[in-house]
Structure formats: structure tokens, C-alpha cells
Design an enzyme around this catalytic site. Structure first.
Site, PDB file in Angstrom:
ATOM      1  N   ILE A 137       0.862  -1.170   0.000  1.00  0.00           N
ATOM      2  CA  ILE A 137       0.000   0.000   0.000  1.00  0.00           C
ATOM      3  C   ILE A 137       0.903   1.226   0.000  1.00  0.00           C
ATOM      4  O   ILE A 137       2.070   1.155   0.394  1.00  0.00           O
ATOM      5  CB  ILE A 137      -0.970   0.020   1.206  1.00  0.00           C
ATOM      6  CG1 ILE A 137      -0.219  -0.068   2.544  1.00  0.00           C
ATOM      7  CG2 ILE A 137      -1.975  -1.112   1.093  1.00  0.00           C
ATOM      8  CD1 ILE A 137      -1.134   0.013   3.767  1.00  0.00           C
ATOM      9  N   ASP A 138       0.383   2.345  -0.477  1.00  0.00           N
ATOM     10  CA  ASP A 138       1.184   3.561  -0.608  1.00  0.00           C
ATOM     11  C   ASP A 138       1.760   4.011   0.735  1.00  0.00           C
ATOM     12  O   ASP A 138       1.192   3.713   1.797  1.00  0.00           O
ATOM     13  CB  ASP A 138       0.334   4.695  -1.187  1.00  0.00           C
ATOM     14  CG  ASP A 138      -0.116   4.430  -2.613  1.00  0.00           C
ATOM     15  OD1 ASP A 138       0.535   3.623  -3.297  1.00  0.00           O
ATOM     16  OD2 ASP A 138      -1.128   5.029  -3.028  1.00  0.00           O
ATOM     17  N   ARG A 139       2.834   4.742   0.664  1.00  0.00           N
ATOM     18  CA  ARG A 139       3.508   5.232   1.871  1.00  0.00           C
ATOM     19  C   ARG A 139       2.537   5.984   2.784  1.00  0.00           C
ATOM     20  O   ARG A 139       2.572   5.814   4.013  1.00  0.00           O
ATOM     21  CB  ARG A 139       4.681   6.159   1.477  1.00  0.00           C
ATOM     22  CG  ARG A 139       5.429   6.746   2.663  1.00  0.00           C
ATOM     23  CD  ARG A 139       6.687   7.459   2.205  1.00  0.00           C
ATOM     24  NE  ARG A 139       6.381   8.617   1.390  1.00  0.00           N
ATOM     25  CZ  ARG A 139       6.209   9.856   1.879  1.00  0.00           C
ATOM     26  NH1 ARG A 139       6.316  10.091   3.183  1.00  0.00           N
ATOM     27  NH2 ARG A 139       5.951  10.862   1.064  1.00  0.00           N
TER      28      ARG A 139
END
EC number: 5.4.99.-
Length: 301
Positions: A137-139
Site C-alpha cells: 500500500i502507498d507510503r
């Protein structure tokens, strides 16, 4: 036979008689060729407690046992970082990733990642494993990340993921009030021109499908539940922009940043079948503090 407790076991049924163990594992239980080769080279397959070759043929009633665990040195440097564990057993580790943490080390983020935290945790327990996240998942997206503890568990979960058998549920705050209570966004996604990061809806992109449901409406925003039918990079973010309701805080896709300083998106639920027991498993991650604060602010506006 090894006394290692991390075993996969199966009692052969009438229809398995005369079948090669290789065929049973490959076609009935979806073992990958890579895993099967690893088992063959490691001599980690037994029948009724005795070593056997994968090319041998089975008989009804035999107990087929496979040692899944083997120690593996990780190239990732372990660090003593906070780790919010949601679930753990011999095969899986599920964590609640905080906002701002990258899932896997890279050139830009070589340290302080979730990978460094997980390897450090295992090292403190005296365990040597490779870091095998099932997904990323994105930062600046918070929530559930599933990590396999061995090659077999990783392969089995990857098989489920590729076939859409892992059900992922996200929650996010979008700008404005959606009129429809629920809907589906079915728009292909591709890389935006002249960008290595940004995606956009484009006819020649990869198929992408997102189901959504409105949980609550506020004067300036709506809280939505998203269920992903595909798993494209930035899928929810791109689809929300595409319907004119970008995620709050998502400056890359036109989101307003005055109420929250990151995309207001949380990976809340992962539901799948356990890779060894086959039993249903549901992992849930509670809302982070900035989500709770945003809820309070939106209720007052």
C-alpha cells in the site's frame, strides 16, 4: 523426519491413488513449480514418516507431509522500530502499517521501512526469514499489510490474490457529497504521460474496477467504503479523481489538503483463506489517529 512443527499435511483420498505426489501438489493444491523444485532439492517431503520422491505414486490413506519452513538470511537490515501486529501464526504476520512508512526498502527509502521493522522483529525472536509482503500500500496509506513467513505461504496467498479471492476493504474520505449511495467505477488505469508516479484513467490502460458505498455524508466530504475487484497502483485515488470526488489530502490527484495532510485512505479489512488450514481468516485494522481527528472536524463543519 524433521521435528520442525511448521508442516503441511494431507491424508490421501481414494481419488489420489495412483497419482504422483507431484501431480497432487501441483493440481489439487496449486503448489508452484518454484516451490516444488525447492522441496525436491531440500528433500522435505515424506509419506507416513519416510522420505519419498515427488515422482512416486500415492495410495489412499497415506499421510503426505511437507516441511515448509527453512531459515533464510534476509538482505534487509533489521531495525528496532514500532510494529503494530494484528495477527501472527507460524505462516503469516499481519500488521497495521502507519502513515508515512514505506512497505519495502528502496533507493529513496533505504531504512525505517516496514521491511526493516519486520526483519528486526524476527531477529529479536531469533528467527531468520525473508521478507515476503503479499501486497503493498502507498507510503501515506495506512492499514493492513500481510507478510508470508515462508515461500509456500507466499505462493498460496499470491495464487488467491491473482484470482481475486482475497477481499480487500478500504475506507476513505472524499471531497463533496456523493448523491448515489453506492456504485461501481469501471475505468482502466495507465501511467500518466511524462510521469513515473502518477496514474490516470485511459482507454488503453489496465482494467480496473472499484465498488464503493457511502457510509456517511458531511457538509464538505463523504466517508466511503471501497471494495477492490482489481489491484492497480493508485486505483482508488485515480478512480475518486475520475468521478470528481478526490480523496481529501491527496494533492497528487487534486485533493484538498487543509483538513488532512495525506490521502485520507485506510486499508481496513483483508479476508482470505489461510494458506495452510484453508479456514477463512479476516484481518481488521482500526482507524489511525488522523482519521479519528478528521471525523471530529467534519462533524463540526
Amino acid at each position: 523426519m524433521s521435528s520442525d512443527k511448521t508442516l503441511w499435511e494431507y491424508r490421501l483420498k481414494p481419488e489420489d491413488s495412483g497419482q504422483k505426489y507431484l501431480s497432487i501438489l501441483k493440481h489439487k493444491f496449486h503448489f508452484s513449480l518454484k516451490v516444488l523444485q525447492h522441496l525436491k532439492l531440500g528433500e522435505r517431503v515424506w509419506v507416513d514418516g519416510r522420505f519419498t520422491y515427488l515422482t512416486a505414486r500415492g495410495k489412499e490413506g497415506e499421510l503426505l507431509s511437507i516441511q515448509l519452513f527453512s531459515e533464510e538470511d534476509s538482505p534487509i537490515q533489521g531495525e528496532n522500530l514500532p510494529l503494530a501486529i494484528l495477527y501472527e501464526d507460524e505462516y503469516l504476520l499481519a500488521v497495521n502499517k502507519p502513515v508515512g512508512q514505506v512497505v519495502h526498502p528502496n533507493r529513496r527509502y533505504p531504512a525505517n521501512t516496514l521491511g526493516n521493522a519486520v526483519i528486526g522483529y524476527w531477529q529479536r525472536k531469533g528467527e531468520q526469514r525473508l521478507y515476503r509482503p503479499i501486497h503493498r500500500i502507498d507510503r501515506n496509506t495506512s492499514g493492513v499489510v500481510i507478510i508470508a513467513k515462508n515461500q509456500f505461504a507466499h505462493q498460496q496467498l499470491a495464487y488467491q490474490l491473482e484470482r481475486g479471492h482475497i477481499h480487500k476493504r478500504y475506507y476513505g474520505f472524499v471531497q463533496g457529497c456523493l448523491q448515489q449511495n453506492n456504485g461501481t467505477i469501471d475505468s482502466p488505469i495507465g501511467l500518466a504521460p511524462h510521469s513515473f508516479i502518477k496514474r490516470q484513467i485511459q482507454a488503453e490502460g489496465e482494467p480496473a474496477r472499484t465498488d464503493y458505498r457511502v457510509i456517511c455524508r458531511y457538509s464538505e466530504a463523504s466517508l466511503l467504503e471501497f471494495i477492490l475487484e482489481t489491484g492497480r497502483t493508485h486505483q482508488i485515488r485515480v478512480h475518486c479523481e475520475g468521478i470528481g470526488h478526490p480523496l481529501l489530502g491527496d494533492d497528487l490527484y487534486g485533493g484538498e489538503t487543509s483538513l488532512i495532510n495525506r490521502q485520507a485512505l485506510h486499508s481496513a479489512v483483508y479476508a482470505f483463506l489461510h494458506p495452510v488450514t484453508g479456514l477463512p481468516l479476516v484481518i481488521r485494522a482500526p482507524f489511525p489517529e488522523d482519521f479519528k481527528h478528521l471525523l471530529k472536524v467534519l462533524r463540526k463543519i
